[in-house]
Design an enzyme around this catalytic site. Structure first.
Site, mmCIF file in Angstrom:
data_model
loop_
_atom_site.group_PDB
_atom_site.id
_atom_site.type_symbol
_atom_site.label_atom_id
_atom_site.label_comp_id
_atom_site.label_asym_id
_atom_site.label_seq_id
_atom_site.Cartn_x
_atom_site.Cartn_y
_atom_site.Cartn_z
ATOM 1 N N GLY A 11 0.825 -1.200 0.000
ATOM 2 C CA GLY A 11 0.000 0.000 0.000
ATOM 3 C C GLY A 11 0.862 1.253 0.000
ATOM 4 N NE ARG A 72 -1.647 -5.388 -2.482
ATOM 5 C CZ ARG A 72 -1.326 -5.038 -1.244
ATOM 6 N NH1 ARG A 72 -0.213 -5.510 -0.704
ATOM 7 N NH2 ARG A 72 -2.099 -4.217 -0.554
ATOM 8 C CG ASP A 103 3.654 -7.004 7.447
ATOM 9 O OD1 ASP A 103 3.094 -6.425 6.496
ATOM 10 O OD2 ASP A 103 3.057 -7.783 8.191
ATOM 11 C CB THR A 125 3.081 0.624 6.267
ATOM 12 O OG1 THR A 125 1.763 0.285 6.720
ATOM 13 C CG2 THR A 125 4.050 0.418 7.420
ATOM 14 C CG ASP A 129 1.642 -2.847 10.544
ATOM 15 O OD1 ASP A 129 2.564 -2.215 9.997
ATOM 16 O OD2 ASP A 129 0.877 -3.619 9.933
ATOM 17 N NE ARG A 171 -1.645 -4.602 7.606
ATOM 18 C CZ ARG A 171 -0.641 -5.432 7.343
ATOM 19 N NH1 ARG A 171 -0.815 -6.424 6.484
ATOM 20 N NH2 ARG A 171 0.528 -5.279 7.917
#
Length: 319
Positions: A11, A72, A103, A125, A129, A171
């Site tokens: 993303g 992707r 990640d 990101t 996270d 997320r």
């Protein structure tokens, strides 16, 4: 090291362009050749690689998204795809790669590292996270975007005397919700790190009504295990107050990066170029305690994120 590549993956996050700019210009200033890999690992497999010059990254510092684009790549997930990626890098003479992403992107970089490519991971990101770094690129901008939404929604919520639920991204990490909720004065913050108690949320709204409060703002992280629409219906039924749900979605990803994200991305990009120039082993670059640091890429991926309840408790107290 004389020749390096750079890609963005996963993303997009505001500040990625600042990291690209810093990596390219720092690399060029040290005498390296820097190559842009377009469309992430997918573009790498297709050989979408272009040599960068100083002017190639002009006028991008203030832009959101990524000029290198992102995609992707199911092909890269296979062993055959990973071997092909290394072969393409060898064809262009690229010895090391800077991977900017989350990640999943780092895990892709780890596969290249296991095949002999030196990889420097830069955390791009909005989710914040990744456990090894205090902050990721794009997080601060996303929080500021949500803060602006809170201000706008508060005006209309007050006018209509209603409860508004704002669902934010992240997320399985509640950092965007927590930081935006605290800074925006939300009445309640629902995050996946804290067990959901809908009755408590309803009680807070009812107490507010009894004290003369005309509206309520609830910030809900997308990782909370109940849909926003379902939560809206439950709260409206139990409190009797009109309740609306707002899901800003990918608006949170874009926009002009904040000062903090621009500076952080620039520091990390320059550090990545320096480490590759020195022929360092694969690393993940982050910021801890206000200092730019690097740890082993595999070590960074194995770290478990620990939730600090201090901010949450403070938000509860101030609300």
């Amino acid at each position: 090291m004389k020749r390096i590549g750079i890609l963005t993956s996963g993303g997009d996050a505001s500040g990625m362009n600042a990291a690209v700019r810093a990596t390219v210009r720092k690399g060029l200033s040290m005498g390296m050749e820097v190559y842009a890999i377009d469309r992430g690992f997918e573009g790498l497999l297709d050989g979408n690689i272009e040599k960068m010059q100083w002017h190639s990254v002009g006028d991008i510092l203030q832009r959101g998204g990524t000029i290198l684009r992102t995609a992707r790549s199911e092909r890269f997930r296979t062993e055959e795809g990973q071997e092909r990626a290394v072969s393409v890098l060898d064809t262009f003479g690229i010895e090391g790669v800077v991977v900017i992403g989350g990640d999943g992107s780092f895990r892709g970089g780890m596969e290249l590292s296991r095949r002999g490519v030196h990889v420097m991971g830069i955390p791009g990101t909005i989710d914040n996270d990744l456990a090894y770094t205090d902050y990721t690129i794009g997080f601060d901008t996303a929080v500021n975007t949500v803060l602006a939404m809170i201000s706008n929604i508060r005006d209309t919520s007050s006018a209509h005397e209603r409860t508004s639920i704002i669902e934010v991204m992240g997320r399985h990490c509640g950092d965007i919700a927590l930081h935006a909720g605290l800074a925006g004065g939300a009445d309640d913050i629902l995050i996946p790190e804290i067990e959901l108690d809908i009755n408590r949320a309803c009680r807070r709204i009812l107490r507010g009504q009894q004290s003369g409060k005309r509206h309520s703002i609830i910030i809900k992280a997308e990782g909370v295990p109940v849909s926003t629409a379902e939560l809206r219906d439950i709260i409206e039924e139990r409190t009797g107050q009109e309740t609306r749900a707002v899901v800003p979605g990918h608006i949170q990803r874009g926009g002009t990066p904040s000062r903090q994200d621009r500076v952080l991305a620039s520091l990390m990009g320059a550090k990545a170029a320096e480490l590759l120039y020195d022929d360092e082993e694969s690393k993940a670059i982050g910021i801890t305690g206000g200092e730019i640091r690097a740890c082993g890429l595999e070590e960074a991926l194995q770290m478990k994120r620990e939730f600090n309840p201090m901010l949450y408790d403070l938000a509860e107290t101030l609300a």
